[in-house]
Scaffold this active site. Structure first.
Site, short mmCIF file in Angstrom:
data_model
loop_
_atom_site.label_atom_id
_atom_site.label_comp_id
_atom_site.label_asym_id
_atom_site.label_seq_id
_atom_site.Cartn_x
_atom_site.Cartn_y
_atom_site.Cartn_z
N CYS A 38 -5.05 12.20 12.75
CA CYS A 38 -5.50 10.81 12.65
C CYS A 38 -5.60 10.28 14.08
O CYS A 38 -5.29 10.97 15.04
CB CYS A 38 -4.57 9.98 11.77
SG CYS A 38 -3.13 9.47 12.61
N ARG B 102 -4.79 10.89 4.51
CA ARG B 102 -3.82 11.99 4.59
C ARG B 102 -2.73 11.84 3.54
O ARG B 102 -2.11 12.84 3.15
CB ARG B 102 -3.23 12.12 5.98
CG ARG B 102 -2.62 10.85 6.49
CD ARG B 102 -1.88 11.09 7.79
NE ARG B 102 -0.52 11.55 7.50
CZ ARG B 102 -0.12 12.81 7.57
NH1 ARG B 102 -0.95 13.72 7.90
NH2 ARG B 102 1.10 13.15 7.27
N VAL C 173 8.57 7.06 16.66
CA VAL C 173 8.07 7.77 15.48
C VAL C 173 6.76 8.48 15.82
O VAL C 173 6.60 9.67 15.61
CB VAL C 173 7.87 6.80 14.30
CG1 VAL C 173 7.33 7.55 13.07
CG2 VAL C 173 9.18 6.10 13.96
N ASP D 15 4.85 0.74 11.99
CA ASP D 15 3.62 0.09 11.48
C ASP D 15 3.49 -1.35 11.92
O ASP D 15 2.46 -1.97 11.68
CB ASP D 15 3.57 0.16 9.94
CG ASP D 15 3.37 1.57 9.46
OD1 ASP D 15 3.47 1.81 8.25
OD2 ASP D 15 3.12 2.46 10.31
N ARG E 121 -0.56 14.75 12.78
CA ARG E 121 0.36 14.28 11.73
C ARG E 121 0.68 15.50 10.87
O ARG E 121 0.09 15.73 9.84
CB ARG E 121 -0.27 13.14 10.96
CG ARG E 121 -0.48 11.96 11.92
CD ARG E 121 -0.11 10.60 11.56
NE ARG E 121 0.44 10.21 10.35
CZ ARG E 121 -0.08 9.20 9.64
NH1 ARG E 121 -1.21 8.69 10.01
NH2 ARG E 121 0.51 8.77 8.55
N PRO E 122 1.59 16.33 11.33
CA PRO E 122 1.86 17.60 10.65
C PRO E 122 2.39 17.38 9.23
O PRO E 122 2.82 16.28 8.88
CB PRO E 122 2.93 18.24 11.53
CG PRO E 122 3.53 17.14 12.31
CD PRO E 122 2.46 16.11 12.49
N LYS F 85 0.85 -1.21 0.00
CA LYS F 85 0.00 0.00 0.00
C LYS F 85 0.89 1.26 0.00
O LYS F 85 0.70 2.17 -0.78
CB LYS F 85 -0.89 0.01 1.23
CG LYS F 85 -1.53 1.37 1.55
CD LYS F 85 -2.44 1.35 2.75
CE LYS F 85 -1.76 1.56 4.06
NZ LYS F 85 -1.43 2.93 4.43
N ASN F 86 1.87 1.26 0.91
CA ASN F 86 2.63 2.50 1.12
C ASN F 86 3.64 2.80 0.02
O ASN F 86 4.21 3.88 -0.01
CB ASN F 86 3.28 2.49 2.50
CG ASN F 86 2.23 2.62 3.59
OD1 ASN F 86 1.07 2.94 3.31
ND2 ASN F 86 2.63 2.36 4.81
N ARG G 194 -8.53 -0.49 4.90
CA ARG G 194 -7.69 0.53 4.26
C ARG G 194 -6.35 -0.04 3.86
O ARG G 194 -5.73 0.41 2.90
CB ARG G 194 -7.45 1.70 5.24
CG ARG G 194 -8.66 2.51 5.56
CD ARG G 194 -8.29 3.75 6.33
NE ARG G 194 -7.25 4.51 5.63
CZ ARG G 194 -6.73 5.64 6.08
NH1 ARG G 194 -7.14 6.13 7.24
NH2 ARG G 194 -5.80 6.27 5.39
C1 EPZ Z 1 4.21 6.97 6.29
O1 EPZ Z 1 3.44 8.03 6.83
C2 EPZ Z 1 3.30 5.77 6.27
N1 EPZ Z 1 2.14 6.06 5.41
C3 EPZ Z 1 2.84 5.43 7.68
O2 EPZ Z 1 2.09 4.22 7.59
C4 EPZ Z 1 4.08 5.16 8.53
O3 EPZ Z 1 3.66 4.92 9.86
C5 EPZ Z 1 5.01 6.38 8.49
O4 EPZ Z 1 5.35 6.69 7.12
C6 EPZ Z 1 6.29 6.15 9.26
O5 EPZ Z 1 6.98 5.08 8.72
C7 EPZ Z 1 2.30 5.98 4.08
O6 EPZ Z 1 3.36 5.68 3.59
C8 EPZ Z 1 1.07 6.27 3.25
P1 EPZ Z 1 6.34 10.32 8.21
P2 EPZ Z 1 4.01 9.55 6.79
O7 EPZ Z 1 6.24 11.60 7.48
O8 EPZ Z 1 4.78 9.74 5.56
C9 EPZ Z 1 6.62 13.62 11.59
C10 EPZ Z 1 0.24 2.83 7.85
O9 EPZ Z 1 -0.12 2.27 8.90
N2 EPZ Z 1 6.35 14.59 10.53
O10 EPZ Z 1 7.47 9.40 7.92
O11 EPZ Z 1 2.89 10.47 7.08
C11 EPZ Z 1 5.43 12.71 11.88
O12 EPZ Z 1 4.54 13.33 12.80
C12 EPZ Z 1 0.69 4.28 7.90
O13 EPZ Z 1 0.32 2.28 6.73
C13 EPZ Z 1 6.45 15.95 10.81
O14 EPZ Z 1 6.74 16.35 11.93
O15 EPZ Z 1 4.99 9.52 8.04
C14 EPZ Z 1 6.09 11.48 12.46
O16 EPZ Z 1 6.35 11.69 13.85
C15 EPZ Z 1 0.40 4.92 9.25
N3 EPZ Z 1 6.20 16.85 9.81
C16 EPZ Z 1 7.42 11.41 11.72
O17 EPZ Z 1 7.62 12.70 11.14
C17 EPZ Z 1 5.90 16.45 8.53
O18 EPZ Z 1 5.72 17.34 7.66
C18 EPZ Z 1 7.45 10.39 10.60
O19 EPZ Z 1 6.30 10.62 9.79
C19 EPZ Z 1 5.81 15.07 8.27
C20 EPZ Z 1 6.05 14.15 9.27
#
Ligand code: EPZ
Length: 423
Positions: A117, A93, A329, A307, A122-123, A22-23, A399
């Protein structure tokens, strides 16, 4: 609304093939916005709600899509609507992934701010920072991100991420590949999802150096082309299926995988007493008589993935002792714990660490899904709980897991999907 009715106590054994990731699908689907000449043919795309939501969004923008037997065909030739509406973005998102490619190709994008979420804020500040580094002007008003590119063309720049972000790295890559000049990205995410996105963009004609590392260098090109591409397997679904066998004292072979991408998870299964054997594209897990309590800290790749954190907590309720599961994370990703405790688990939360006492006898009851991986952990617990467990609101599960009850029933589970009404 659907629920899963699970009769626990049955061993999960046999072999199964993992679905497409998916991701990985989501960013490569977004990347099809970068090339309006021709039709993309994407294979091994999982039949999931998130994929349907994303293709709905692309259709709304003007792309033509067809989805048949896990092959998604996309033409973004006629994309002209540059607004991603709240009604679609709030469902998922990851819709924010359209920002980079739309700015790169059209020089303008209006994307609704994604909601939060279930497991905390989730900024998207890093996504916006990256776009600004490449020359975009961004204003946020009435719940929308309004991004424009003076002169219509992004310019290469240096992006230095303060924290590792999969999504922001993906957006930065998809913006940089058509920007004028060179872009460097420091502290880029190196997850397999980003590696596959780099390979996809390179196959489209992009110039990217450093794939698989946290330092990426992109030379912008004028145009990119539509391609045919085979998606990779879903490493989180694979890990969840391994946990289903381990929690029920069974054994399983998961085919169609790349064990290399799952080293941190496989190492933890071995620490927990499981026997793991791998070939180039399969993983076989044999359960121990008794599970060994095994601490885990979820961190960016190549560490143990966040995850898989909820699923690991469910597994550790059956281990002979106390385990500590820390999520570095998402510090609040623990909504599954109160529901696991209602099944009879003994789990405490201290800040971003769960302390799991095992082994606990679990007794089936009704439990509520709150998010995708939380619902997976409740299904795992239901497989081992005595009696019947009803996992409600399985739209969360749908999902990210393709036909999960069909897969688990083919391995010996007893799961029925039923409609129900909530008061
Ligand atoms: C991806 O989300 C995945 N989703 C998530 O999987 C996964 O948990 C996550 O990466 C971490 O591995 C998809 O790929 C669609 P991040 P993403 O940006 O990209 C902070 C699932 O279950 N952050 O790597 O949104 C954030 O809050 C989903 O399949 C900022 O601060 O995650 C987090 O603490 C859930 N500012 C950290 O970074 C930003 O602009 C990592 O988030 C973006 C992120």
């Amino acid at each position: 609304m659907d629920k899963l009715v699970i009769r626990g106590g049955r061993r999960i054994s046999g072999s199964i093939t993992a679905s497409g990731s998916k991701n990985t699908s989501l960013p490569i689907i977004a990347a099809t916005l970068l090339a309006g000449n021709g039709t993309f043919i994407l294979h091994q795309i999982p039949d999931l709600k998130d994929i349907m939501t994303f293709t709905q969004l692309l259709n709304h923008l003007g792309a033509e899509t067809t989805f048949e037997s896990n092959t998604l065909k996309i033409s973004s030739r006629n994309v002209e609507n540059l607004q991603a509406p709240y009604e679609l973005v709030k469902k998922m998102r990851a819709s924010i992934y359209v920002l980079g490619p739309m700015l790169a190709r059209f020089g303008h994008a209006r994307v609704s701010l994604p909601g939060g979420c279930a497991f905390g804020p989730r900024p998207i500040d890093l996504h916006l920072m990256a776009m600004e580094k490449l020359g975009a002007t961004i204003t946020i008003e009435t719940g929308f991100i309004d991004a424009t590119v003076p002169g219509g063309k992004l310019k290469g720049g240096h992006i230095d991420f303060p924290i590792s972000s999969v999504g922001a790295t993906g957006n930065a890559l998809m913006a940089a590949v058509l920007a004028k000049g060179k872009t460097t990205i420091s502290n880029a995410a190196a997850e397999p999802e980003i590696v596959t996105l780099c390979k996809f963009l390179i196959a489209m004609g992009a110039t990217i150096r450093g794939t698989g590392t946290t330092e990426l260098e992109i030379e912008g090109t004028k145009t990119l082309k539509a391609i045919e591409f085979h998606n990779v397997f879903d490493r989180i679904e694979a890990g969840t299926l391994l946990a289903a066998a381990a929690i029920t004292g069974g054994d399983i072979t998961v085919n169609g995988v790349e064990p290399e991408q799952m080293k941190a998870v496989l190492k933890k299964f071995v620490h927990a007493g499981c026997t793991i054997e791998t070939t180039e594209n399969s993983i076989t897990l044999k359960s121990p008589e008794k599970l060994i309590p095994t601490d885990v800290t979820a961190k960016p790749y190549p560490s143990f993935p966040t995850d898989m954190q909820a699923q690991w907590i469910a597994l550790m309720t059956q281990a002979e002792g106390t385990s500590h599961i820390t999520d570095k994370v998402y510090h609040e990703r623990f909504n599954h714990i109160p529901e696991l405790n209602r099944l009879g688990a003994h789990i405490e939360i201290h800040k971003n660490q769960a302390i799991v006492d095992g082994p606990q006898h679990l007794s089936g009851t009704k439990v509520m899904s709150t998010d995708l991986r939380a619902s997976a952990s409740l299904v795992l617990a239901g497989l081992v709980a005595e009696g019947t467990t009803e996992v409600l609101r399985v739209y969360h599960l749908d999902r990210g897991y393709e036909k999960i009850e069909t897969k688990l029933n083919s391995l010996g589970a007893d799961i029925r999907r039923e409609k129900y009404n909530e008061f």
